[in-house]
Design an enzyme around this catalytic site. Structure first.
Site, PDB file in Angstrom:
ATOM      1  N   THR A   1       0.786  -1.208  -0.128  1.00 45.65           N
ATOM      2  CA  THR A   1      -0.058  -0.088  -0.097  1.00 45.65           C
ATOM      3  C   THR A   1       0.876   1.415  -0.029  1.00 45.65           C
ATOM      4  O   THR A   1       2.088   1.272   0.695  1.00 45.65           O
ATOM      5  CB  THR A   1      -0.644   0.124   1.275  1.00 45.65           C
ATOM      6  OG1 THR A   1      -1.330   1.339   1.605  1.00 45.65           O
ATOM      7  CG2 THR A   1      -0.180  -0.658   2.389  1.00 45.65           C
TER       8      THR A   1
ATOM      9  N   GLU B   1       0.326   3.647   1.919  1.00 46.91           N
ATOM     10  CA  GLU B   1       0.293   4.107   3.216  1.00 46.91           C
ATOM     11  C   GLU B   1       1.859   3.998   3.737  1.00 46.91           C
ATOM     12  O   GLU B   1       2.308   4.514   4.757  1.00 46.91           O
ATOM     13  CB  GLU B   1      -0.773   3.324   4.075  1.00 46.91           C
ATOM     14  CG  GLU B   1      -1.965   3.955   4.268  1.00 46.91           C
ATOM     15  CD  GLU B   1      -1.923   5.209   5.207  1.00 46.91           C
ATOM     16  OE1 GLU B   1      -2.595   6.432   4.842  1.00 46.91           O
ATOM     17  OE2 GLU B   1      -1.298   4.935   6.439  1.00 46.91           O
TER      18      GLU B   1
ATOM     19  N   TYR C   1      -1.177   0.487  10.803  1.00 44.48           N
ATOM     20  CA  TYR C   1      -1.283  -0.094   9.615  1.00 44.48           C
ATOM     21  C   TYR C   1      -0.148  -0.119   8.607  1.00 44.48           C
ATOM     22  O   TYR C   1       0.188  -1.265   8.022  1.00 44.48           O
ATOM     23  CB  TYR C   1      -2.565   0.479   9.161  1.00 44.48           C
ATOM     24  CG  TYR C   1      -2.915  -0.001   7.816  1.00 44.48           C
ATOM     25  CD1 TYR C   1      -3.507  -1.195   7.247  1.00 44.48           C
ATOM     26  CD2 TYR C   1      -2.557   0.712   6.544  1.00 44.48           C
ATOM     27  CE1 TYR C   1      -3.721  -1.689   6.070  1.00 44.48           C
ATOM     28  CE2 TYR C   1      -2.724   0.542   5.286  1.00 44.48           C
ATOM     29  CZ  TYR C   1      -3.613  -0.770   5.028  1.00 44.48           C
ATOM     30  OH  TYR C   1      -3.703  -1.022   3.667  1.00 44.48           O
TER      31      TYR C   1
HETATM   32  P1  NAP Z   1     -11.325  -4.503   2.731  1.00 45.34           P
HETATM   33  O1  NAP Z   1     -12.581  -4.171   2.121  1.00 45.34           O
HETATM   34  O2  NAP Z   1     -11.375  -3.904   4.127  1.00 45.34           O
HETATM   35  O3  NAP Z   1     -11.307  -6.237   2.846  1.00 45.34           O
HETATM   36  C1  NAP Z   1     -10.459  -6.667   3.988  1.00 45.34           C
HETATM   37  C2  NAP Z   1     -10.713  -8.242   3.903  1.00 45.34           C
HETATM   38  O4  NAP Z   1      -9.850  -8.830   4.791  1.00 45.34           O
HETATM   39  C3  NAP Z   1     -12.067  -8.687   4.357  1.00 45.34           C
HETATM   40  O5  NAP Z   1     -12.821  -9.780   3.268  1.00 45.34           O
HETATM   41  C4  NAP Z   1     -11.872  -9.153   5.616  1.00 45.34           C
HETATM   42  O6  NAP Z   1     -12.801 -10.117   6.184  1.00 45.34           O
HETATM   43  C5  NAP Z   1     -10.685  -9.539   5.616  1.00 45.34           C
HETATM   44  N1  NAP Z   1      -9.968  -9.792   6.719  1.00 45.34           N
HETATM   45  C6  NAP Z   1      -9.610  -9.282   7.727  1.00 45.34           C
HETATM   46  N2  NAP Z   1      -9.127  -9.709   8.801  1.00 45.34           N
HETATM   47  C7  NAP Z   1      -8.868 -11.061   8.611  1.00 45.34           C
HETATM   48  C8  NAP Z   1      -8.225 -12.170   9.236  1.00 45.34           C
HETATM   49  N3  NAP Z   1      -7.790 -12.061  10.455  1.00 45.34           N
HETATM   50  N4  NAP Z   1      -8.300 -13.438   8.416  1.00 45.34           N
HETATM   51  C9  NAP Z   1      -8.621 -13.282   7.189  1.00 45.34           C
HETATM   52  N5  NAP Z   1      -9.420 -12.103   6.598  1.00 45.34           N
HETATM   53  C10 NAP Z   1      -9.405 -11.144   7.395  1.00 45.34           C
HETATM   54  O7  NAP Z   1      -9.969  -4.047   2.063  1.00 45.34           O
HETATM   55  P2  NAP Z   1      -9.743  -3.686   0.538  1.00 45.34           P
HETATM   56  O8  NAP Z   1     -10.075  -2.339   0.197  1.00 45.34           O
HETATM   57  O9  NAP Z   1     -10.603  -4.673  -0.173  1.00 45.34           O
HETATM   58  O10 NAP Z   1      -8.320  -3.878   0.191  1.00 45.34           O
HETATM   59  C11 NAP Z   1      -7.829  -5.308   0.177  1.00 45.34           C
HETATM   60  C12 NAP Z   1      -6.202  -5.359   0.495  1.00 45.34           C
HETATM   61  O11 NAP Z   1      -5.723  -4.267  -0.026  1.00 45.34           O
HETATM   62  C13 NAP Z   1      -6.128  -4.966   1.973  1.00 45.34           C
HETATM   63  O12 NAP Z   1      -5.134  -5.842   2.488  1.00 45.34           O
HETATM   64  C14 NAP Z   1      -5.686  -3.660   1.872  1.00 45.34           C
HETATM   65  O13 NAP Z   1      -5.037  -3.477   3.188  1.00 45.34           O
HETATM   66  C15 NAP Z   1      -5.030  -3.467   0.807  1.00 45.34           C
HETATM   67  N6  NAP Z   1      -4.975  -2.220   0.243  1.00 45.34           N
HETATM   68  C16 NAP Z   1      -5.993  -1.389  -0.054  1.00 45.34           C
HETATM   69  C17 NAP Z   1      -6.070  -0.101  -0.790  1.00 45.34           C
HETATM   70  C18 NAP Z   1      -7.351   0.503  -0.878  1.00 45.34           C
HETATM   71  O14 NAP Z   1      -7.360   1.807  -1.373  1.00 45.34           O
HETATM   72  N7  NAP Z   1      -8.629  -0.105  -0.898  1.00 45.34           N
HETATM   73  C19 NAP Z   1      -4.797   0.248  -1.028  1.00 45.34           C
HETATM   74  C20 NAP Z   1      -3.766  -0.272  -0.830  1.00 45.34           C
HETATM   75  C21 NAP Z   1      -3.757  -1.624  -0.329  1.00 45.34           C
HETATM   76  P3  NAP Z   1     -14.192  -9.768   7.211  1.00 45.34           P
HETATM   77  O15 NAP Z   1     -15.370  -9.385   6.099  1.00 45.34           O
HETATM   78  O16 NAP Z   1     -14.433 -10.823   7.854  1.00 45.34           O
HETATM   79  O17 NAP Z   1     -13.829  -8.431   7.801  1.00 45.34           O
HETATM   80  N1  GDD Z   2     -12.081   7.530   6.910  1.00 45.82           N
HETATM   81  C1  GDD Z   2     -12.080   9.128   6.918  1.00 45.82           C
HETATM   82  N2  GDD Z   2     -13.192   9.647   7.511  1.00 45.82           N
HETATM   83  N3  GDD Z   2     -11.127   9.638   6.506  1.00 45.82           N
HETATM   84  C2  GDD Z   2     -11.169  11.154   6.628  1.00 45.82           C
HETATM   85  C3  GDD Z   2     -12.379  11.780   6.903  1.00 45.82           C
HETATM   86  C4  GDD Z   2     -13.322  10.908   7.705  1.00 45.82           C
HETATM   87  O1  GDD Z   2     -14.308  11.349   8.274  1.00 45.82           O
HETATM   88  N4  GDD Z   2     -12.306  13.219   7.021  1.00 45.82           N
HETATM   89  C5  GDD Z   2     -10.926  13.173   6.519  1.00 45.82           C
HETATM   90  N5  GDD Z   2     -10.652  12.219   6.119  1.00 45.82           N
HETATM   91  C6  GDD Z   2      -9.215  11.902   5.447  1.00 45.82           C
HETATM   92  C7  GDD Z   2      -8.131  10.998   6.305  1.00 45.82           C
HETATM   93  O2  GDD Z   2      -7.549  11.746   7.249  1.00 45.82           O
HETATM   94  C8  GDD Z   2      -7.229  10.652   5.111  1.00 45.82           C
HETATM   95  O3  GDD Z   2      -6.268  11.448   4.818  1.00 45.82           O
HETATM   96  C9  GDD Z   2      -8.014  10.526   3.856  1.00 45.82           C
HETATM   97  O4  GDD Z   2      -9.301  11.279   4.368  1.00 45.82           O
HETATM   98  C10 GDD Z   2      -8.421   9.242   3.243  1.00 45.82           C
HETATM   99  O5  GDD Z   2      -8.855   8.222   4.276  1.00 45.82           O
HETATM  100  P1  GDD Z   2      -9.549   6.735   4.033  1.00 45.82           P
HETATM  101  O6  GDD Z   2     -10.417   7.206   3.222  1.00 45.82           O
HETATM  102  O7  GDD Z   2      -9.824   6.308   5.387  1.00 45.82           O
HETATM  103  O8  GDD Z   2      -8.091   6.008   3.572  1.00 45.82           O
HETATM  104  P2  GDD Z   2      -6.843   5.940   3.860  1.00 45.82           P
HETATM  105  O9  GDD Z   2      -5.878   6.815   3.038  1.00 45.82           O
HETATM  106  O10 GDD Z   2      -6.436   6.211   5.295  1.00 45.82           O
HETATM  107  O11 GDD Z   2      -6.364   4.382   3.719  1.00 45.82           O
HETATM  108  C11 GDD Z   2      -6.950   3.700   2.626  1.00 45.82           C
HETATM  109  O12 GDD Z   2      -5.783   3.849   1.464  1.00 45.82           O
HETATM  110  C12 GDD Z   2      -4.441   3.173   1.831  1.00 45.82           C
HETATM  111  C13 GDD Z   2      -3.779   3.236   0.702  1.00 45.82           C
HETATM  112  O13 GDD Z   2      -3.188   4.528   0.650  1.00 45.82           O
HETATM  113  C14 GDD Z   2      -7.287   2.215   2.983  1.00 45.82           C
HETATM  114  O14 GDD Z   2      -8.061   1.640   2.095  1.00 45.82           O
HETATM  115  C15 GDD Z   2      -6.019   1.298   3.306  1.00 45.82           C
HETATM  116  O15 GDD Z   2      -6.321   0.220   3.334  1.00 45.82           O
HETATM  117  C16 GDD Z   2      -5.042   1.517   2.119  1.00 45.82           C
HETATM  118  O16 GDD Z   2      -4.120   0.871   2.360  1.00 45.82           O
END
Ligand code: NAP
Ligand code: GDD
Length: 343
Positions: free
Chosen positions: A128, A130, A152
């Site tokens: 990620t 992050e 994280y």
């Molecule tokens: P998500 O919607 O939060 O899905 C996470 C999944 O992980 C859910 O199916 C959850 O299952 C499962 N999980 C959590 N704890 C677990 C455990 N102990 N054992 C097995 N499964 C578990 O996340 P996403 O947005 O699809 O992201 C997918 C992956 O990409 C994650 O690893 C995230 O960190 C990474 N990522 C996401 C983004 C983004 O912007 N979306 C960007 C960079 C990287 P439950 O339903 O049971 O909770």
């Molecule tokens: N969630 C949330 N809620 N974020 C807020 C809010 C709020 O009310 N107001 C402002 N933000 C700002 C957060 O402080 C952050 O800077 C930005 O919005 C994005 O927050 P999120 O949507 O929660 O995503 P994230 O960037 O922290 O993390 C997501 O992206 C990562 C990749 O860069 C997640 O999907 C992570 O799992 C993923 O790795």
């Protein structure tokens, strides 16, 4: 040699698990997806995409080594996509130990099981942006120094380097996609894009008064999850295991995102006040529809993310089909048409 590729997707109930399953089914894979038994088990995304009955769902938890080994032996996957994680940054400050156990040690459990069961299994790790945290340069690429700002982010740096280490020490096809924020109508309700698109649509149709947000100045490089799961599959089918940044290459503030949504929903509005007093006034009702709440600020923020996707574009010819504007339109249309569906 099997004719059909077998894929094991951990975290199939999540946003990316749903889109990746859809893609792999379309490509003819036999897809196994893992879900945790219990109250949190939910298949609404898979049901929404009409693919629940095309996936072999299995009970699985990244916390349990024997469970992981048993499943890999039984399924004999060709490819494992590790998408499972505790993925919400604020929760990682509250639950740093659990987050590390799932996101860091969970990955070692998988990698070590592969080494012990079958070293030919390919492995994809969901790394990620992050990990870049307090960024040392912009845009961020595969060579940018990592400086995570949350438990994280730290947990994902560990698993990123473990993936590299298993590749180099055990000759595994182990690779990472360093994905920047990617969103979709199937995004979890707690993430900021969903909170904004859902909340403002509800305000527009009169079923909600106001949304409360945190840091509006944070900048993110937002893309569409459907494009990013294509990148995952390309990375896995590259001729060598490697790591790739996946991003749009542009960055916008949370405030820009709010503005775009307000315009898409045809609000007549104005920003007023500064800092914690900043609000959006609905000029039609003269009432505030966006307010700031301190509780949504983080102990340490990632101020700006902007990725450089040159490597994946050049080497794998990855091309995203969506823009930020088309993503916002799709998310808002989804909220208008599905007011009772929440993920
Ligand atoms: P998500 O919607 O939060 O899905 C996470 C999944 O992980 C859910 O199916 C959850 O299952 C499962 N999980 C959590 N704890 C677990 C455990 N102990 N054992 C097995 N499964 C578990 O996340 P996403 O947005 O699809 O992201 C997918 C992956 O990409 C994650 O690893 C995230 O960190 C990474 N990522 C996401 C983004 C983004 O912007 N979306 C960007 C960079 C990287 P439950 O339903 O049971 O909770
Ligand atoms: N969630 C949330 N809620 N974020 C807020 C809010 C709020 O009310 N107001 C402002 N933000 C700002 C957060 O402080 C952050 O800077 C930005 O919005 C994005 O927050 P999120 O949507 O929660 O995503 P994230 O960037 O922290 O993390 C997501 O992206 C990562 C990749 O860069 C997640 O999907 C992570 O799992 C993923 O790795």
């Amino acid at each position: 040699m099997k004719n059909t590729k077998v894929a094991l997707i951990t975290g199939v109930t999540g946003q990316d698990g749903a889109y990746l399953s859809k893609l792999l089914i379309k490509k003819g894979y036999n897809v196994y997806g893992t879900a945790r038994r219990g109250a949190s088990e939910k298949f609404s995304r898979l049901e929404f995409l009409n693919i629940k009955n095309k996936i072999n769902i299995i009970d699985f938890d990244l916390l349990e080594l024997s469970n992981i080994q048993k499943i890999i032996k039984e399924i004999e996957p060709d490819e494992i996509y590790n998408l499972a994680a505790q993925s919400f940054v604020p929760t990682s400050f509250e639950l740093p130990i659990l987050t590390s156990d799932i996101n860091s040690l969970g990955v070692v459990r998988l990698l070590d099981s592969i080494v012990n069961i079958n070293k030919d299994i390919k492995f994809y790790q969901a790394s990620t942006s992050e990990m870049f945290g307090k960024v040392t340069e912009s845009p961020q690429s595969e060579t940018t120094r990592l400086y995570p700002r949350s438990p994280y982010g730290v947990s994902k740096v560990f698993s990123h380097y473990m993936t590299i280490n298993y590749r180099e020490s055990h000759d595994l096809f182990a690779c990472s996609g360093i994905l920047f924020n990617h969103e979709s109508p199937l995004r979890g309700h707690e993430f900021v894009t969903k909170k904004i698109t859902r909340g403002l649509t509800k305000i527009k149709n009169g079923s909600q008064d106001c949304i409360l947000l945190g840091n509006l100045d944070a900048k993110r490089d937002w893309g569409h999850a459907a494009d990013y799961v294509e990148a995952m599959n390309m990375i896995m089918n590259n001729n060598k295991p490697d790591d790739f940044v996946v991003s749009s290459g542009a960055t916008s503030t949370v405030k820009d995102f709010v503005d775009k949504c307000l315009k898409t929903l045809n609000f007549d509005y104005a920003w007023e006040g500064e800092g914690l007093e900043k609000i959006v006034i609905n000029k039609k009702s003269n009432k505030p529809i966006v307010k700031i709440d301190k509780k949504f600020f983080r102990p340490a923020e990632v101020d700006i993310l902007m990725g450089d996707p040159s490597k994946i574009k050049k080497e794998l010819n990855w091309r995203p089909k969506h823009t930020l504007d088309s993503l916002i339109e799709e998310m808002i249309a989804f909220e208008i048409n599905n007011p009772n569906l929440s993920f």
